[in-house]
Structures are given as structure tokens and as C-alpha cells.
Design an enzyme around this catalytic site. Structure first.
Site, PDB file in Angstrom:
ATOM      1  CB  SER A   1      -0.952  -0.063   1.189  1.00 45.48           C
ATOM      2  OG  SER A   1      -1.993   0.834   1.032  1.00 45.48           O
TER       3      SER A   1
ATOM      4  CG  ASP B   1      -7.031  -2.895  -3.769  1.00 42.97           C
ATOM      5  OD1 ASP B   1      -7.652  -2.603  -2.726  1.00 42.97           O
ATOM      6  OD2 ASP B   1      -5.811  -2.719  -3.891  1.00 42.97           O
TER       7      ASP B   1
ATOM      8  CG  HIS C   1      -5.756  -2.276   0.382  1.00 46.75           C
ATOM      9  ND1 HIS C   1      -5.463  -1.872  -0.915  1.00 46.75           N
ATOM     10  CD2 HIS C   1      -4.932  -1.547   1.181  1.00 46.75           C
ATOM     11  CE1 HIS C   1      -4.519  -0.944  -0.881  1.00 46.75           C
ATOM     12  NE2 HIS C   1      -4.173  -0.729   0.369  1.00 46.75           N
TER      13      HIS C   1
END
Lengths: 356, 268
Positions: free
Chosen positions: B96, B219, B247
Site C-alpha cells: 500500500s 481491490d 487490500h
């Protein structure tokens, strides 16, 4: 799902490790406004608001995965079409038929949410006030020390008996100015303390505003002269209010000294007085550094000043306008600041109930 | 100094290999999130795990609001950890927001890294239509900050008295602290702002280190189109789509994630 769980007075759902909904009770379906078939094999993200979804993905799921259990986490669901429903969620990991599932219990918290919003707001306000107080103490300790240091410094110089008369004259002038500055700061602090505790009393009588403004101008004119700032007066006669003459003069002095402080050498400060209907309007306009749009809503808040005196350019505690606002409001009036932006000057308008 | 940095970021070293594989966690969690993936590489790599300042077991006292007001401050931490350990030829695996943090570190010191592996990255989370769909509006991020405030408020009010009563039981206190991955709500809030208000799209073209972008088909935070946007903008990048959702594929689909990383590293 048995009937008890399906009809329980709270939402219930089960998801797989990859977020696929495998169970959802009727209570939760009703709360969200879905029919069961609409959520068949849907992802859990479909139930959350965008913010709830980010929090779920970044906090909730990783922690649930790592710990196997979570309690009392605040999330927000999304009810079609777009309405958000705050919920508190408990979740636990269970192994069933050699597969991992997560069971969730969700309780809507509409009323608690409003209450918590208020607590959060109050907490933030208290934190800001505390920060402002800290800043204020830091500025006070700095600003009270500055004139004292000038006084002590010049007193040391005066000990030398061989000083010429010109130097002595200069020393006395600086000492007097520094002492006056310090007295002003202390009076501001004391006034503000009186205002904050509600102990400030007005001694009201019928007051001629032109006379009050004239007195304030007389007090400030030498400072304006030093900076070659023109003080332009346009004062309508016979404008009276019921008020405390010394406090109204203090308001005017604060507005004028502020205007002069923030106006560069050679600038101009205009003072207008007029009566419109039953309102006496005093407007002080300057050609100074102006007020930025982000500071404008806060200029009458205590401890706010365009430039922190600790960093140098403008000295003062930032109490002047806050005191002015309180005094004007004690007289039943209003005060307003306008500015087209930085370096575009500013105008402060005081409106007071006129007396016959 | 070296010791300070390793303590500051709670750096943990493991593995029996010589090649350096550094795992960087995403916003909201800490190095524990690599628990399902990192051990698989211990045989062949030297594994470096760490927590960003304000997360997990990092030194919260080392937090500097100015430094960490944007992702560059976090990138400096990555570089300082590498220097403190005298690392060379680092393979950086980010999840991320760490993908952009690693990318910024590589832009500053391209010679330090051999590869970047970016799991569900995004250079910009906010939509700027019509050209770019990051997935969220600014109001959504403000909503997230509110949610965080409420959760941290509740958590802090619960934690404080328990900590006070159990000061002689550090294991309990630690367990409680780990129940939310950051112990300071203000730091978390600022990290959220640095993460979600950043726009690093212009930096993508400056990344010269070969990179693997791993995107998941569904996602919940970074849409597939973001991965494709990055792939187009990053010279020398490869894009792999995982048949996964959520995610955190490294937590929900660790085996597939391990396989994709291994495939990529074997091939290069």
C-alpha cells in the site's frame, strides 16, 4: 441460520477470509435496505461507506486476521442510496469445516454517535484552548521581559555620571516608553482576566462618541507621527451612546493602535463616525498588511495575531481585538473585520446602539 | 546513531540468506502484517522488518511532525535503516502506501535498490476526473479521519486506565498497545493525511529501479486501473494481477503472494 439469530436485535454476518459474504441476518438486511439475493456472494466492502471501507481494509481486517478477535470497533455502513449508518462491531475468527470464517455482530449507534461527536468536538476545543494558553504564556513571558530588559539596560548606562545630557534624555525616553508598554501589556492581561471571569463592570452614562474618538486619537497621534501615518477623521457630530466612556475609549485606542501597528510608514488610517437609524457606526480603515482569508474569522479570538511577536515583527499579546470585542458586546454592540487580503489593508467596524 | 535508528524503527533481522529483502508495512498496521509471507523467504534471504515511527514497536518519542508530514520523511527512514545496517542491493517489498515510500527512497538513492515489489500501490488515492480515478473523494478521506478519531478516542479512554492499573504487567500493556497498531492517535491521523492526500503521480517516471506491481482484481482501495496507470508510467515495471479481493493479499492470500514474489525474483 436459526431464526433467533436471523431476527436478533443486532446485525450479524459471516465472511470468508477473502471478504465474501456467506451469511447475513434479516435484521442487517433490513437496516441496509437490501434483499437477500442482492448480496449473494457479494464482497463485504459493498456494505461499507467509502471511509468505513478504508478503515476496514487498513485497520480492521489486518488486526482481526492477526488477533482473531476485535471488539467495539466503530465503522460506518452504507445504506442505499448513500445514507451512512454508524455501527459498533465485534468480530471473531472461527474454523468451520476446515475453513476460516469471521463472524461479525453489528450494533447501530445513531444516538451514541451524536453524543460522541459532541465529546470529540469538546475534546478538540479543549486541546486547542490548552495549546493557545501555552502559546499565550510563552508570548507573555517573552513580551513582558522585553521592555524590562530595555529598562535595565538603560539604567546601567545611566549609572555612568559622565553621560552627556542628550544620552540621558534618550535613556529616559526609552525607559518611559518601555514602562508604558509593559503597563499596557499588564492591563490587557488583567482586563482579559476580568472579562473571562465576568467581573468587568461598566459605569454607563451618555457618551459623545466624537469626543471619545478625539481623546483616543490624541493618545495615539505621536505614534502615528513617528511612522508618518496620516490619521484622517470624518466624525459626524452629536452621535451619542449609553456606555462606559473609559472602556469605549479603550476600544477605540485598541483599534487605532492596531491599525497603526500593522500599517507601514507613510500609510494612512481613516476613522469614520456616523449614525444610521438607531445605530452608531465607527469604522477604522487602514492601508496596512491586511488580514488573510484564513485568519479573518479568528481576528477577535484571544491570542491571535497576524505575526507571532516571538518571531519578531509585531509585538503584543494578541489580546487587543479580543478585549475590544468583549467590551463592544458588553455595550450591546457588534464588531466586524473586513479585508481584501494580505497587504490590502483592513477595516474594523463597530456598531453600537445609539442614544438620543 | 545506528542503534538509535534501529531502535527508532523497531528493526528486526532474520533469515539465513545473503540477499537483502526488506518488507515495509502499510498504513494502519505494523511489521506483524508480514507474518504470513516473510518466513517463506528466510531460507534464501536476509529479511529486514521494521515499523514506521508511530506504528507498532517504534519509538513514538522520535516522531517529528514536520519530517513525517509527507511521505518523504518516511522514505528518509527507509534510507537511514539501510545505511544503519550497511545494506546494499536491497529488494524492497512494500504494501500500500509503502510502495510509494519505497519508490521515493529509490528515486533518491537508485543504486541502493535492485528491485521494488509493490503490493497494491497507489500514487494518488483521490479522484481527479476525467483523467484519473484514484478511488476516493476528499470527503471520503475526511470521513476516514473522523472514524479514526472515534476509534482512537474509545481505545485511548479504555487503554489509559488499564495501563495505569497494570504498570507492573508490561506483557498486558504491550498486548493492549498492539490491539491498535499505533499508540498515538495524532500520529496516525497525520500518517493518514500524508498517505491519502499525497499525489506522487509525477514521481512515477523518475523510478528507474525495476519494479513489480502486484494488483488484485477486486481491490477495495486501489482500483485495477491505478495499477495499470502506474505500469504505463513506470519504465521497467511489470504488472501482475492476483485473483484476490480486499487490500491485504499478503494476509488474505499469502501463498499466492509468496508465489508471485518468488516467481519474479527467480526470473530476475
Amino acid at each position: 441460520m436459526d431464526e433467533l439469530l436471523d431476527q436478533a436485535p443486532c446485525g450479524f454476518l459471516t465472511v470468508t477470509d477473502n471478504g465474501r459474504l456467506v451469511e447475513i441476518n434479516t435484521t442487517l438486511l433490513d437496516l441496509l435496505g437490501y434483499r437477500r439475493e442482492q448480496l449473494k456472494d457479494a464482497q463485504i466492502k459493498k456494505l461499507f461507506s467509502p471511509a468505513g471501507n478504508i478503515f476496514y481494509q487498513t485497520h480492521f481486517f489486518p488486526l482481526l486476521k492477526l488477533q482473531g478477535k476485535l471488539e467495539e470497533v466503530y465503522l460506518s455502513l452504507r445504506r442505499e442510496p448513500g445514507e451512512e449508518i454508524p455501527v459498533l462491531v465485534n468480530a471473531v475468527r472461527r474454523e468451520r469445516q476446515a475453513a476460516i470464517f469471521y463472524d461479525f455482530v453489528l450494533v447501530p449507534v445513531h444516538h451514541r454517535n451524536v453524543y460522541e461527536d459532541e465529546i470529540l468536538k469538546a475534546k478538540k476545543e479543549a486541546e486547542n484552548a490548552n495549546r493557545s494558553k501555552g502559546d499565550f504564556l510563552s508570548v507573555v513571558s517573552h513580551d513582558l521581559r522585553t521592555p524590562l530588559m530595555a529598562i535595565f539596560g538603560w539604567m546601567e548606562i545611566l549609572k555612568n555620571k559622565e553621560n552627556d545630557a542628550e544620552l540621558v534624555k534618550k535613556a529616559m525616553k526609552v525607559i518611559k516608553r518601555s514602562a508604558e508598554a509593559q503597563r499596557g501589556l499588564i492591563e490587557d492581561v488583567l482586563d482579559f482576566a476580568r472579562i473571562s471571569s465576568g467581573k468587568l463592570q461598566l459605569e454607563t452614562s451618555r457618551v459623545d462618541l466624537a469626543e471619545i474618538i478625539g481623546n483616543a486619537i490624541e493618545l495615539i497621534s505621536s505614534t502615528a507621527d513617528e511612522k508618518k501615518i496620516g490619521l484622517i477623521q470624518k466624525l459626524a457630530p452629536n452621535v451619542f451612546v449609553m456606555g462606559d466612556s473609559s472602556r469605549l475609549q479603550q476600544v477605540l485606542w485598541n483599534l487605532l493602535s492596531n491599525a497603526i501597528k500593522f500599517t507601514p510608514n507613510g500609510g494612512r488610517v481613516d476613522i469614520h463616525l456616523e449614525q444610521v437609524g438607531q445605530t452608531a457606526n465607527i469604522k477604522v480603515t487602514d492601508t496596512g498588511k491586511g488580514i488573510s482569508a484564513d485568519l479573518l474569522p479568528y481576528v477577535f479570538d484571544r491570542f491571535k495575531q497576524g505575526v507571532n511577536s516571538k518571531t519578531g515583527q509585531y509585538s503584543g499579546l494578541g489580546l487587543g481585538l479580543a478585549i475590544a470585542r468583549h467590551l463592544v458586546e458588553l455595550h450591546g454592540g457588534t464588531i466586524r473585520a473586513d479585508s481584501a487580503g494580505e497587504n490590502k489593508g483592513a477595516a474594523i467596524t463597530v456598531a453600537l446602539p445609539a442614544a438620543d | 546513531m545506528t542503534e538509535n535508528i534501529l531502535q527508532r524503527n523497531n528493526v528486526k533481522i532474520s533469515g539465513r540468506g545473503t540477499r537483502n529483502l526488506m518488507f515495509a508495512h502499510g498504513f494502519g498496521c505494523d511489521q506483524n502484517m508480514w507474518r504470513f509471507v516473510a518466513p517463506a523467504f528466510e531460507e534464501d534471504f536476509r529479511i529486514i522488518l521494521f515499523d514506521y515511527v508511530g506504528s507498532g514497536g517504534s519509538d513514538v518519542g522520535a516522531y517529528q511532525p514536520g519530517r513525517y508530514s509527507n511521505l518523504n520523511g518516511y522514505a528518509q527512514d527507509v534510507l537511514e535503516i539501510c545505511d544503519a545496517l550497511d545494506l546494499k542491493d536491497v529488494i524492497f517489498v512494500g504494501h500500500s502506501v509503502s510502495c510509494m515510500i519505497g519508490a521515493l527512497a529509490s528515486i533518491e538513492r537508485p543504486g541502493l535498490f535492485t528491485h521494488l515489489i509493490q503490493i497494491v500501490p497507489s500514487p494518488c488515492y483521490i479522484n481527479t476526473p476525467p483523467d484519473y480515478i484514484g478511488g476516493f473523494e476528499r470527503a471520503d478521506i475526511e470521513g476516514l479521519l473522523d472514524l479514526m478519531d472515534k476509534n482512537y478516542l474509545g481505545w485511548a479512554s479504555f487503554l489509559a486506565p488499564v495501563v495505569m492499573k497494570n504498570i507492573d504487567r508490561p506483557e498486558l500493556v504491550q498486548e493492549l498497545e498492539e490491539s491498535f497498531c499505533s499508540i498515538d492517535p495524532e500520529i496516525s491521523r497525520r500518517f493518514a493525511e500524508a498517505t491519502f492526500y499525497s499525489d506522487n503521480r509525477a514521481d512515477l517516471a523518475k523510478i528507474t529501479v525495476p519494479s513489480l506491481i502486484i494488483q488484485v482484481l477486486d481491490d477495495a482501495i486501489a482500483p485495477v486501473s491505478v495499477g495499470e496507470f502506474m505500469h504505463r508510467a513506470m519504465p521497467g515495471s511489470a504488472l501482475r494481477l492476483m485473483d484476490a479481493t480486499g487490500h491485504c493479499p499478503h494476509m488474505s492470500h499469502p501463498r499466492e503472494t509468496i508465489a508471485i514474489i518468488r516467481d519474479y525474483l527467480d526470473a530476475v
